[in-house]
Design a protein around this motif. Structure first.
Motif, PDB file in Angstrom:
ATOM      1  N   GLY A  50      -7.418   1.479  -4.665  1.00 56.85           N
ATOM      2  CA  GLY A  50      -6.106   1.753  -4.632  1.00 56.85           C
ATOM      3  C   GLY A  50      -5.064   0.675  -5.262  1.00 56.85           C
ATOM      4  N   TYR A  70       0.751   5.555   0.954  1.00 51.59           N
ATOM      5  CA  TYR A  70       0.317   6.493   1.747  1.00 51.59           C
ATOM      6  C   TYR A  70       0.591   7.860   1.266  1.00 51.59           C
ATOM      7  CZ  TYR A  70      -1.895   2.354   4.311  1.00 51.59           C
ATOM      8  OH  TYR A  70      -2.431   1.037   4.469  1.00 51.59           O
ATOM      9  N   PRO A 104       1.033  -1.135   0.079  1.00 54.04           N
ATOM     10  CA  PRO A 104       0.170  -0.136  -0.120  1.00 54.04           C
ATOM     11  C   PRO A 104       1.140   1.279  -0.093  1.00 54.04           C
ATOM     12  CG  PRO A 104      -0.700  -1.537   1.546  1.00 54.04           C
ATOM     13  CD  PRO A 104       0.688  -1.924   1.336  1.00 54.04           C
ATOM     14  N   VAL A 159      -9.320  -0.018  -0.607  1.00 47.79           N
ATOM     15  CA  VAL A 159      -8.175  -0.601  -0.688  1.00 47.79           C
ATOM     16  C   VAL A 159      -8.418  -1.250  -2.110  1.00 47.79           C
ATOM     17  CG1 VAL A 159      -7.222  -2.667  -0.121  1.00 47.79           C
ATOM     18  CG2 VAL A 159      -8.051  -1.307   1.806  1.00 47.79           C
ATOM     19  N   GLU A 163      -5.141   7.340   1.667  1.00 46.66           N
ATOM     20  CA  GLU A 163      -4.425   6.082   0.903  1.00 46.66           C
ATOM     21  C   GLU A 163      -4.236   6.537  -0.663  1.00 46.66           C
ATOM     22  OE1 GLU A 163      -5.910   2.032   1.303  1.00 46.66           O
ATOM     23  OE2 GLU A 163      -7.467   2.664   2.678  1.00 46.66           O
TER      24      GLU A 163
END
Length: 226
Positions: free
Chosen positions: A217, A4, A2, A214, A58
């Motif tokens: 992303g 950020y 991920p 999520v 995110e």
């Protein structure tokens, strides 16, 4: 992995030095505070404050373009951590001071210990202590104190012509006994069940939105790789 976007901030003191004619120090301070002329201001770069987090999102370069993430409070400015936790400590002190039942005092004493541990961490400049999984965080749906009950007594007497006594005739012992009796006789099980149900629905919606972010992303990440 991920990605950020994190916004960090630090405070830079801006100051001025100016003389004021005043009969007392307090009056001079008042004049300085009310003075809005900052033409000769100076910045104190050597006294810049700590770096702290003021936002998180995110994805890459997503600041203020989507829902902000909840940042752990120990990444906030120390002064703000103290201010936010003060309300918690004050509430616990008031609850413990007004609770005489042994079981209730033990319940709140455990939470007071956790709050004290967090306060010590804030003073030490450390991260928040981990919350014990065996000590779930409580959420109070309804509370009232005897001062509020006293105010209600005065309002009822002022607006009900059938009541001829004065508010002073109602003693503190009368207010206390009434509050204890009402609290003991009240059944809020239906309201509690409704609140738990609404909390469950809100938690599900929050999880759905988080998982959707999520996935979005991950999709954007695959598109960039392609």
């Amino acid at each position: 992995m991920p990605v950020y976007t994190i916004e960090t901030t630090y405070r830079l003191p801006v100051f001025r030095q100016r003389s004021y004619d005043a009969p007392t120090l307090a009056e001079a301070c008042r004049l300085a505070i009310e003075d809005d002329d900052w033409e000769k201001e100076a910045r104190d770069y050597e006294s810049a404050g700590e770096t702290y987090v003021t936002g998180a999102w995110e994805g890459a370069d997503t600041a203020y373009s989507g829902p902000a993430l909840q940042v752990p409070s120990h990444y906030d400015e120390t002064l703000q951590r103290k201010a936010d936790h003060f309300e918690v400590l004050l509430g616990l002190v008031k609850v413990l001071a007004g609770t005489h039942d042994a079981a209730a005092r033990a319940y709140w004493a455990d939470r007071a210990a956790l709050a004290a541990a967090k306060a010590e961490a804030i003073l030490a400049g450390a991260r928040d202590p981990d919350v014990d999984a065996t000590q779930p965080r409580a959420h109070i749906l309804l509370s009232f104190d005897e001062q509020e009950a006293r105010a209600a007594v005065e309002e009822v007497i002022a607006n009900d012509d059938a009541v001829t006594m004065s508010p002073a005739s109602v003693a503190d012992s009368d207010v206390h006994a009434a509050c204890v009796a009402v609290a003991a006789a009240s059944d809020l099980s239906e309201e509690r069940g409704s609140a738990l149900f609404r909390a469950a629905l809100a938690a599900i919606r929050s999880a759905e939105q988080r998982l959707a972010r999520v996935k979005e992303g991950e999709r954007r990440g695959r598109e960039k790789e392609e």
